[in-house]
Structure formats: C-alpha cells, structure tokens
Design a protein around this motif. Structure first.
Motif, PDB file in Angstrom:
ATOM      1  N   ASP A   1     -29.872  27.646 -31.539  1.00 48.98           N
ATOM      2  CA  ASP A   1     -31.086  26.823 -31.528  1.00 48.98           C
ATOM      3  C   ASP A   1     -31.387  26.210 -32.896  1.00 48.98           C
ATOM      4  O   ASP A   1     -32.265  25.347 -33.001  1.00 48.98           O
ATOM      5  CB  ASP A   1     -32.289  27.658 -31.075  1.00 48.98           C
ATOM      6  CG  ASP A   1     -32.176  28.084 -29.609  1.00 48.98           C
ATOM      7  OD1 ASP A   1     -31.487  27.375 -28.854  1.00 48.98           O
ATOM      8  OD2 ASP A   1     -32.766  29.118 -29.237  1.00 48.98           O
TER       9      ASP A   1
ATOM     10  N   GLN B   1     -35.183  29.765 -36.082  1.00 44.58           N
ATOM     11  CA  GLN B   1     -35.082  30.255 -34.715  1.00 44.58           C
ATOM     12  C   GLN B   1     -34.223  31.517 -34.666  1.00 44.58           C
ATOM     13  O   GLN B   1     -33.293  31.705 -35.461  1.00 44.58           O
ATOM     14  CB  GLN B   1     -34.472  29.183 -33.812  1.00 44.58           C
ATOM     15  CG  GLN B   1     -35.350  27.951 -33.619  1.00 44.58           C
ATOM     16  CD  GLN B   1     -36.620  28.265 -32.845  1.00 44.58           C
ATOM     17  OE1 GLN B   1     -36.609  28.409 -31.630  1.00 44.58           O
ATOM     18  NE2 GLN B   1     -37.730  28.374 -33.565  1.00 44.58           N
TER      19      GLN B   1
ATOM     20  N   LEU C   1     -37.540  15.632 -32.307  1.00 43.24           N
ATOM     21  CA  LEU C   1     -37.283  17.030 -32.618  1.00 43.24           C
ATOM     22  C   LEU C   1     -37.555  17.909 -31.402  1.00 43.24           C
ATOM     23  O   LEU C   1     -38.535  17.689 -30.679  1.00 43.24           O
ATOM     24  CB  LEU C   1     -38.168  17.490 -33.785  1.00 43.24           C
ATOM     25  CG  LEU C   1     -38.099  16.668 -35.079  1.00 43.24           C
ATOM     26  CD1 LEU C   1     -38.979  17.310 -36.143  1.00 43.24           C
ATOM     27  CD2 LEU C   1     -36.661  16.560 -35.574  1.00 43.24           C
ATOM     28  N   ALA C   2     -36.704  18.890 -31.196  1.00 41.83           N
ATOM     29  CA  ALA C   2     -36.898  19.823 -30.083  1.00 41.83           C
ATOM     30  C   ALA C   2     -38.114  20.700 -30.334  1.00 41.83           C
ATOM     31  O   ALA C   2     -38.526  20.915 -31.481  1.00 41.83           O
ATOM     32  CB  ALA C   2     -35.643  20.681 -29.910  1.00 41.83           C
ATOM     33  N   ALA C   3     -38.685  21.205 -29.254  1.00 42.76           N
ATOM     34  CA  ALA C   3     -39.832  22.108 -29.389  1.00 42.76           C
ATOM     35  C   ALA C   3     -39.341  23.468 -29.880  1.00 42.76           C
ATOM     36  O   ALA C   3     -38.409  24.036 -29.314  1.00 42.76           O
ATOM     37  CB  ALA C   3     -40.539  22.254 -28.049  1.00 42.76           C
TER      38      ALA C   3
ATOM     39  N   ARG D   1     -39.197  27.533 -30.603  1.00 44.55           N
ATOM     40  CA  ARG D   1     -39.553  28.774 -29.923  1.00 44.55           C
ATOM     41  C   ARG D   1     -40.028  29.769 -30.983  1.00 44.55           C
ATOM     42  O   ARG D   1     -39.922  29.496 -32.183  1.00 44.55           O
ATOM     43  CB  ARG D   1     -38.338  29.328 -29.180  1.00 44.55           C
ATOM     44  CG  ARG D   1     -37.794  28.401 -28.106  1.00 44.55           C
ATOM     45  CD  ARG D   1     -36.561  29.004 -27.461  1.00 44.55           C
ATOM     46  NE  ARG D   1     -35.974  28.120 -26.466  1.00 44.55           N
ATOM     47  CZ  ARG D   1     -34.874  28.404 -25.776  1.00 44.55           C
ATOM     48  NH1 ARG D   1     -34.254  29.560 -26.000  1.00 44.55           N
ATOM     49  NH2 ARG D   1     -34.413  27.553 -24.895  1.00 44.55           N
TER      50      ARG D   1
ATOM     51  N   HIS E   1     -42.194  21.428 -38.692  1.00 48.80           N
ATOM     52  CA  HIS E   1     -41.456  21.429 -37.425  1.00 48.80           C
ATOM     53  C   HIS E   1     -39.975  21.727 -37.670  1.00 48.80           C
ATOM     54  O   HIS E   1     -39.368  22.578 -37.002  1.00 48.80           O
ATOM     55  CB  HIS E   1     -41.632  20.065 -36.748  1.00 48.80           C
ATOM     56  CG  HIS E   1     -41.213  20.060 -35.308  1.00 48.80           C
ATOM     57  ND1 HIS E   1     -41.609  19.077 -34.421  1.00 48.80           N
ATOM     58  CD2 HIS E   1     -40.419  20.910 -34.596  1.00 48.80           C
ATOM     59  CE1 HIS E   1     -41.077  19.334 -33.236  1.00 48.80           C
ATOM     60  NE2 HIS E   1     -40.350  20.426 -33.315  1.00 48.80           N
TER      61      HIS E   1
ATOM     62  N   LEU F   1     -37.604  25.098 -36.619  1.00 47.08           N
ATOM     63  CA  LEU F   1     -36.314  25.009 -35.916  1.00 47.08           C
ATOM     64  C   LEU F   1     -35.228  25.761 -36.687  1.00 47.08           C
ATOM     65  O   LEU F   1     -34.316  26.340 -36.105  1.00 47.08           O
ATOM     66  CB  LEU F   1     -35.915  23.545 -35.728  1.00 47.08           C
ATOM     67  CG  LEU F   1     -36.787  22.708 -34.782  1.00 47.08           C
ATOM     68  CD1 LEU F   1     -36.304  21.256 -34.771  1.00 47.08           C
ATOM     69  CD2 LEU F   1     -36.756  23.279 -33.364  1.00 47.08           C
TER      70      LEU F   1
END
Length: 485
Positions: free
Chosen positions: A427, A422, A445-447, A449, A415, A419
């Motif tokens: 991001d 990105q 943690l942010a999702a 992309r 994960h 990140l």
C-alpha cells in the motif's frame, strides 16, 4: 622512465627504449614515443604528464595519448636491437635517379600508415577512457576492494593537523558510529571528518562498503564523500562540510523553528525525496538507507537538504527488492513494522521512514513523543491519523507558520505521508511515485488506511481489528491469583 623520456625528446625519431633493475632478480623494460612532428619541449611535456598518471599499484601497463605513448613491463616486450643506434638516413635522391622515388615511397608510406594508426588508436582510447574507468569500478565493486578508492586516501597525520588533533572546539557532534569533527585542509577547504569509534561494532568490511559505494554517488541532495583514512585502528571518513548542521537542530528547537518557514520545509521535503529516489533507482546500485531520520538530513547554506550517513546502507543486486537481517540497525520511531519486528527491509522500509520524517517536518514535533487525543496516548503517526479521520489535518501544522502556508500543500503532504506509513508494504508508494505526487498536483491520491504501529483506543479495540502490528490493546480480563500448593 624519466631518463627514457628525456632520451626520446632529444631523439630525431622521438622514440626510445630502456631497461633497468627493478629488483635484484628482475628488470623493468620501458618504451616511450612521441609524434615525430612534436618539438623537443612538447614531447618532453607530454611524456612527463603521462608518467605522473601512471598507477602506483600496477606492475605493468600502457598509456596512450593523442601525442605520446608509454609502456612498461617486467618482461622484454620489444626487440632489444631497438636499443642500438638507428642506421644513418639514406642519402638525398639524386636528380635523374629513378630509384630515388621508390626509396621515398618505401619510407614515407609506412610512416604515414603508422602515424594514422597511432592517431586512430589514441582517439579511441580517449573517447572510451571514462567508460573503461566505470567498467573497472564495477569490477572493483564485485571484489569489495578498498583499493578501488585508493586515490581518496588521506594520511592520518594530515587529518590530525586539519582537526587540530581532534580538539573539542572542532567537534560537530556524536553519531551512531563515532564522533564528527570539522577540519580545514591545507588548501583552505573545510570538511567534516567522521572518526569511527573503536567500539562501534563496525568492521572493516562495513567500512569498505561505505567508502567504495558512497564515493561514487553524485547528487545534489546527498552528502559527498571526499576521502577516507584507514590506518592501524583508525577509520575515518572525510565528507564535504555542510554549514547549517542537521535538520533536527532547527526542527525540534522552539527558538529555531521559525527559521524554517513552510516554503523552506516544502523544499526540504522535495529534496529529501529526490535524494532517496537516487539511492533507490537512479544510482548504478540499489541502496537502502535504513536509518533515514531528521538527524541524518544536513542543510547547506541555502537550506537545501543533503541526505547523510550511509554507514548502514545495504547494497542490493539490481534484481533484488528486499532482504532479511538479524542485525536490525536504525532508529526506533522511524523503522517500519516489518523491519523492527521481523528484520525485513526493502525500499518500502525507507518509504515508511520518509513518511514519518515528513510528519515531523510539517509539525515540528518528534514521532517518539506521546500525544493525548480521544482519551488515548499515541505517537505522532497515530496523532496524525486521528486528525485526518476527524477532518482536521491542518491542526498538525507547526504553530510557528502563523497561517503563512499553502493550505493545499500541507494537506497533500500529510496525505502522502500517511500513504508512506501504511502497514502493508504494497500500500506504500515508491519514491518515484512520491516525487511525482509532490510535483504534480493533478495526480489523484489513494485513500489512506490506518497506519502501521497505530495505537488504538478502547473504543477502536472493541471493533474488529486488522492491524497485526498494533502495539496498544485493552485487557478486560480479570486478574487471577494463583496460590501454590
């Protein structure tokens, strides 16, 4: 200086001045002094130690120590009459002589004041000596002067002897700028010597940059620079010897992969993150590595990682965060999209490279290899994103783990890596955030992309695309044959 020190040590005043011929037209003037209560031996020892610490590239200076002091200049800075023999001491006071007490006071009080002042100045010098050293080093950085690392210089003959004249048996490998050899110094210390190629394209300025900067970096996850040699066309860097070679030596070898279990690899990921964080934020200068890859991570005897090869590091002023360059240096596959395509690099460029490196550590596979999935080829970053999108990220784990790993740790590391890679630099997390994410599982943690340099399948190309760096597209246009008139 030695003659003057000897004279002072044998003097009852523990003080002497002298002058001698420096050149045919110049004199050198010397003043030495010890605390009056020192013995002859202690005074001589203190002065000799002071003389040994004199800078060899200065034409004047003063050294203060708690027990002795030394000064030398190319001009007369003291009264030459001091060289004359001191007047005889006053006769001892006679009983009943009222003036005797006045004489004693006239002698003792100035001497006591002098001793007190000398002690205060000496203590002030000792306390602030290291601070002045760092200030001087900072000034040398501004000048980009190789003499700031002069004390680290090795003689070329000594390096030849240490490497047995750069014999093939001592060769450790080939780097981007030259060859690396193992050497043994006369005191038995083993070192790694990076002999830069004469055709490497690295100029004297770049070499000075590496020496002056790297010699001042001190961190357990960075390879330490011990010295250098700059003689005629030879440019050589002397590093500490790291016994277990580089990370790629184990990571991409099917027979050696098993020596790196998940616990060891997790420790390596954390160590690399702390080393890069030091370069970005905790060192006195902000340094962008620009070539972070498995081959530049060395492993010590305990498999602790040490980030190496700062030859392409770019030093920023403290208020700078990014820069442009026409000379893109580094290794394809680890470069961020904005750096590889437009020459824009920043701390976030290193973050992208770190993300790719984490995926390689988890999988034991190279990012540059191609992977088949969903009828489309892609690199390791693309392959990882597809596994993540399909809800099967654990398929990325190296088969040599044999289920001997912490499931949540691997998923969290994947994960974090996604990140890091990105497309938009905004991001990507900073290295300080990454270290916190690795050490504190409670941080959400942010999702992620779709990453930069993402190879899209035909199905994905049919939909709207926001990835301006996409390298894979499907051309459905017909072929037009143009016939000339």
């Amino acid at each position: 200086m030695n003659e003057t020190a000897k004279e002072a040590a044998h003097s009852s005043r523990k003080f002497a001045v002298n002058k001698g011929n420096f050149t045919s037209s110049q004199n050198i003037y010397v003043l030495v002094q010890c605390m009056p209560d020192l013995t002859r031996e202690n005074c001589s020892s203190c002065l000799q130690q002071t003389i040994k610490k004199l800078p060899r590239d200065k034409t004047g200076g003063i050294l203060l120590w708690p027990s002795c002091t030394l000064r030398y200049e190319l001009y007369p800075f003291y009264n030459e009459t001091l060289r004359q023999a001191p007047p005889p001491p006053p006769p001892p006071p006679q009983p009943g002589n009222k003036n005797s007490y006045v004489i004693i006071i006239a002698i003792v009080v100035p001497l006591a004041v002098y001793v007190l002042l000398f002690a205060v100045l000496s203590s002030f010098y000792v306390i602030n000596r290291e601070e002045k050293t760092y200030e001087t080093a900072a000034a040398d950085d501004d000048k980009d002067d190789i003499t700031s690392a002069g004390s680290l210089q090795f003689d070329f003959k000594a390096i030849e002897a240490a490497t047995n004249k750069f014999s093939e048996s001592n060769k450790l490998g080939q780097g981007g700028f030259g060859q690396v050899y193992k050497g043994t110094l006369p005191n038995g210390v083993q070192v790694a010597m990076k002999r830069l190629s004469k055709t490497s394209g690295q100029g004297e300025k770049e070499f000075k940059n590496e020496v002056v900067v790297v010699a001042k970096l001190q961190h357990r996850n960075l390879v330490k620079l011990l010295g250098f040699c700059l003689e005629r066309e030879e440019k050589i860097l002397v590093y500490e010897f790291v016994s277990n070679k580089s990370l790629d030596y184990f990571l991409f070898d099917s027979k050696k992969q098993s020596q790196l279990d998940w616990t060891t690899r997790y420790k390596i990921i954390g160590g690399i993150a702390r080393g890069i964080l030091y370069l970005h934020q905790d060192s006195r200068l902000t340094i962008i590595h620009r070539d972070l890859k498995a081959g530049n991570i060395l492993l010590d005897a305990d498999m602790n990682p040490k980030v190496a090869d700062f030859g392409m590091a770019r030093i920023f002023e403290m208020d700078q965060t990014e820069a442009n360059t026409r000379r893109v240096v580094g290794t394809y596959g680890y470069m961020s999209p904005e750096y590889a395509m437009y020459g824009q690099f920043s701390m976030k460029s290193d973050v992208y490279s770190f993300g790719v490196l984490v995926l390689e550590i988890i999988s034991g596979r190279k990012n540059s290899s191609l992977y088949q999935m969903d009828a489309c080829l892609g690199n390791l970053v693309t392959y990882t994103w597809r596994l993540w999108s399909n809800g099967t990220p654990l398929e990325l784990a190296d088969s040599s783990f044999r289920k001997n790993y912490q499931r949540n740790e691997i998923i969290r590391c994947i994960h974090i890596a996604l990140l890091c890679v990105q497309e938009d630099t905004e991001d990507r997390p900073t290295m300080s955030m990454i270290v916190q994410m690795l050490t504190t599982t409670s941080i959400a943690l942010a999702a992620p992309r779709p990453p930069g340099f993402f190879f899209r399948s035909k199905h994905e190309e049919a939909g709207p695309s926001t990835n301006k760096f996409s390298l894979c597209s499907i051309d459905d246009a017909s072929i037009t044959m143009v016939t000339p008139r």
